[in-house]
Scaffold this motif. Structure first.
Motif, PDB file in Angstrom:
ATOM      1  N   VAL A 254     -22.478   4.127   0.032  1.00 44.87           N
ATOM      2  CA  VAL A 254     -22.664   4.448   1.450  1.00 44.87           C
ATOM      3  C   VAL A 254     -24.134   4.758   1.664  1.00 44.87           C
ATOM      4  N   THR A 257     -26.444   8.345   1.302  1.00 41.82           N
ATOM      5  CA  THR A 257     -25.565   9.383   0.758  1.00 41.82           C
ATOM      6  C   THR A 257     -25.391   9.149  -0.740  1.00 41.82           C
ATOM      7  N   SER A 261     -17.900   4.118  -1.202  1.00 43.20           N
ATOM      8  CA  SER A 261     -16.767   3.861  -0.311  1.00 43.20           C
ATOM      9  C   SER A 261     -15.914   2.745  -0.893  1.00 43.20           C
ATOM     10  N   ASP A 263     -13.992  -0.223  -0.489  1.00 41.90           N
ATOM     11  CA  ASP A 263     -13.869  -1.252   0.537  1.00 41.90           C
ATOM     12  C   ASP A 263     -12.711  -2.208   0.269  1.00 41.90           C
ATOM     13  N   VAL A 277     -13.591   7.762  -0.004  1.00 39.68           N
ATOM     14  CA  VAL A 277     -15.015   7.971  -0.239  1.00 39.68           C
ATOM     15  C   VAL A 277     -15.142   8.863  -1.477  1.00 39.68           C
ATOM     16  N   ARG A 452     -19.455   5.846   9.814  1.00 40.20           N
ATOM     17  CA  ARG A 452     -19.008   6.064   8.438  1.00 40.20           C
ATOM     18  C   ARG A 452     -20.044   6.874   7.656  1.00 40.20           C
ATOM     19  N   ALA A 453     -21.312   6.436   7.714  1.00 43.84           N
ATOM     20  CA  ALA A 453     -22.360   7.136   6.963  1.00 43.84           C
ATOM     21  C   ALA A 453     -22.579   8.544   7.512  1.00 43.84           C
ATOM     22  N   VAL A 456     -19.759  10.802   6.207  1.00 50.10           N
ATOM     23  CA  VAL A 456     -19.938  11.126   4.783  1.00 50.10           C
ATOM     24  C   VAL A 456     -21.047  12.160   4.607  1.00 50.10           C
ATOM     25  N   ASP A 479     -17.833   1.559  12.290  1.00 53.93           N
ATOM     26  CA  ASP A 479     -19.194   1.329  12.769  1.00 53.93           C
ATOM     27  C   ASP A 479     -19.243   0.310  13.895  1.00 53.93           C
TER      28      ASP A 479
END
Length: 588
Positions: A254, A257, A261, A263, A277, A452-453, A456, A479
């Motif tokens: 990610v 961070t 993740s 996927d 995550v 998402r980022a 996290v 996103d």
């Protein structure tokens, strides 16, 4: 007369003595003929067995044919072939003949190589035993095992390496195995070694071909413009199929961070992995990403490097986490896990996997370079269009406007003069629009971090205050579908919920689930703490509820079956989900 009788008697004696010797000689000759015929038949059967074994190319069929031929050649009731594992001390596979499937199920798991079987592993030489129970190395039999007495064992060597051992028991008729049985079985073992080597080479060539085909398929997909998510799924799928893994999981870093993740997940318990995550530190995939090298686990279900919650590796054993790429260019980590009791990933398999991952990473690198080239070409084209609009279109529009403005002074008719001035204003507005378009065309800034980022990052910042890392699951196109104004509310609610857990809940575990289906976004935060007191302060909850109402959503607070608190915050996306983010313009 008397003399003639003596002569007769003597003559009869002289005739009978050679006749007895002749019968003995004939019996001996017949016995030797029978022995020769028996030897000829056994040699004939041995040749047939060698040809039968050599005709097979699939290793499991080769091993089966070897066991069946061995039982027939030495007239044994039971036969088995034990394959020695990579450690050289235990049996990793066991193929039997003569024991029914029902009996095998009652006995339980196959032997690992103790007792006499282990003796033959430690000392790979032919071994004949009249009675197994009387041998000092006898380990005994498990319950439901058929009785066995006589024993004959010989090693099978493949290129000077002991591949396994042939075990024959219970000579039919109650006899013992003799030297001739040992000689025939040893000869069969030599032929078996050659057949096993051929089957291995054939299997190796087929595996190499399958890996090459997988690499070609991945390269073709990338060069054809397939999305990176599709390519990652293809990498996981092909690796799982070729290695015989029960589960394949693909994780990617990610941005900004220290997390990965999940996927892609396919196979056993795949649903429990999708959207997770995972922290870089203390996890199997995190170790592989950080070290840039494969990380092996002999039993992933009980590996301490796997996060305890949610439970997702039940019934799985040998596993390997393999980075895609190397150094600062690791694209992700693929985790492959086999069922409990399956073979470990061998050094040869790891070499193939590393080669496959390296070529896949190279293909992804080339595809990215191609995308960069295309992106630069688009930017250059946009710059050219902006330059042409500025140097040609705006100048001509400005000149036209000046001409009309000058001509307007000569127009005496009021209505006509008004129309000319209105046209001048329209041209001025058109010039402003074109200048704004030029500014947009020359803006190459990347988009801001997605939801998402941001989520996290918020969870990572709350972890030191909580004292533990919450389990995280994200699903859907967060996103893409969630607009920035809604995402800001989601992050605010998430931070408030985690802060409340840290201050008031006295929880040991927490779980965050963030998902969208394109119609709404849903944030669920669960903890195992003391719950919300009836008369406690609720200003934070009121703020969350107000945010939900402002977007047309809702806030629900409940108590899970095991205690604690569950918070569910929802907001519809509506038409805003499909609007492009502010500041971004489409390519010309």
């Amino acid at each position: 007369m008397g003399g003639s009788e003596e002569f007769g008697e003597a003559g009869t004696a002289r005739v009978q003595l050679p006749q007895l010797r002749l019968d003995e000689l004939l019996e001996q000759l017949q016995a030797r003929l029978d022995a020769a015929r028996c030897t000829r038949d056994r040699v004939h059967h041995l040749l047939e067995a060698v040809l039968s074994v050599g005709r097979e190319l699939q290793l499991p069929q080769v091993l089966r044919r070897i066991v069946e031929a061995a039982a027939v050649l030495v007239d044994a009731e039971y036969a088995a072939l034990g394959v020695i594992g990579p450690d050289g001390r235990r049996l990793s596979a066991f193929h039997t003949v003569g024991v029914s499937e029902e009996t095998i199920a009652q006995i339980g798991r196959y032997p690992e190589g103790h007792g006499i079987l282990g003796l033959l592993i430690r000392h790979p030489e032919p071994l004949r035993i009249p009675n197994l129970a009387e041998h000092p190395s006898s380990y005994g039999f498990p319950p439901h095992h058929p009785p066995m007495h006589s024993f004959l064992g010989v090693p099978i060597r493949v290129r000077n390496e002991v591949f396994g051992n042939l075990y024959l028991t219970e000579k039919r008729g109650g006899g013992e195995f003799d030297e001739e049985d040992e000689s025939i079985l040893s000869t069969l073992a030599v032929a078996a070694g050659v057949a096993i080597d051929n089957a291995r080479l054939y299997e190796e060539s087929r595996l190499r071909e399958r890996w090459l085909q997988a690499n070609a398929e991945i390269t073709h997909s990338l060069m054809s413009g397939a999305a990176e998510a599709e390519v990652l799924a293809l990498i996981a799928q092909r690796a799982r199929e070729i290695t015989g893994a029960a589960l394949a999981v693909m994780s990617t870093p990610v941005p900004n961070t220290d997390t990965l993740s999940v996927d892609v997940a396919m196979g056993r318990h795949a649903e429990a992995h999708r959207g997770l995550v995972l922290p870089m530190g203390g996890t199997l995939t995190g170790h592989a990403f950080a070290e840039g090298a494969p990380v092996i686990s002999p039993d992933i279900e009980h590996d301490p490097r796997v996060t305890a919650r949610p439970a997702r590796f039940a019934g799985l054993g040998p596993a390997v986490a393999l980075p895609i790429g190397s150094g600062a260019h690791i694209r992700g980590v693929v985790l492959l896990a086999r069922q409990t009791g399956a073979d470990d990933f061998s050094a040869r398999e790891l070499d193939r996997l590393k080669s496959f991952a390296a070529q896949a990473a190279l293909a992804m690198e080339l595809a990215e370079r191609r995308q960069d080239t295309e992106r630069v070409a688009v930017w250059e084209d946009r710059d050219r269009i902006a330059r042409d609009l500025h140097d040609l279109a705006i100048q001509r529009l400005f000149a036209t406007g000046m001409t009309l403005q000058s001509a307007g002074r000569l127009v005496e008719h009021p209505e006509a003069k008004e129309r000319v001035l209105r046209a001048v204003d329209d041209l001025d507005e058109t010039i402003k629009i074109i200048r704004s378009t030029i500014l947009g065309l020359r803006t190459h800034d990347e988009a801001a971090p997605g939801l998402r980022a941001r989520a996290v990052r918020a969870i990572g910042e709350a972890t030191p205050v909580l004292g533990f890392a919450p389990a995280v699951r994200m699903e859907g196109l967060l996103d893409t579908h969630v607009p920035k104004e809604v995402a800001d509310h989601v992050i605010a609610v998430l931070c408030e919920a985690l802060t409340n857990i840290a201050r008031h809940a006295r929880a040991q575990h927490a779980e965050v689930v963030l998902e969208t289906d394109g119609e709404q976004v849903c944030l669920t935060v669960t903890d195992d703490g003391v719950g919300i007191p009836p008369r406690g302060r609720r200003s934070g909850l009121a703020n969350m509820a107000e945010r939900a109402r402002g977007l047309g959503g809702s806030l629900e607070i409940g108590t899970p079956a095991g205690g604690g608190t569950v918070l569910v915050w929802r907001a519809p996306l509506g038409a805003a989900a499909h609007r492009p983010p502010a500041g971004r313009t489409a390519a010309p």
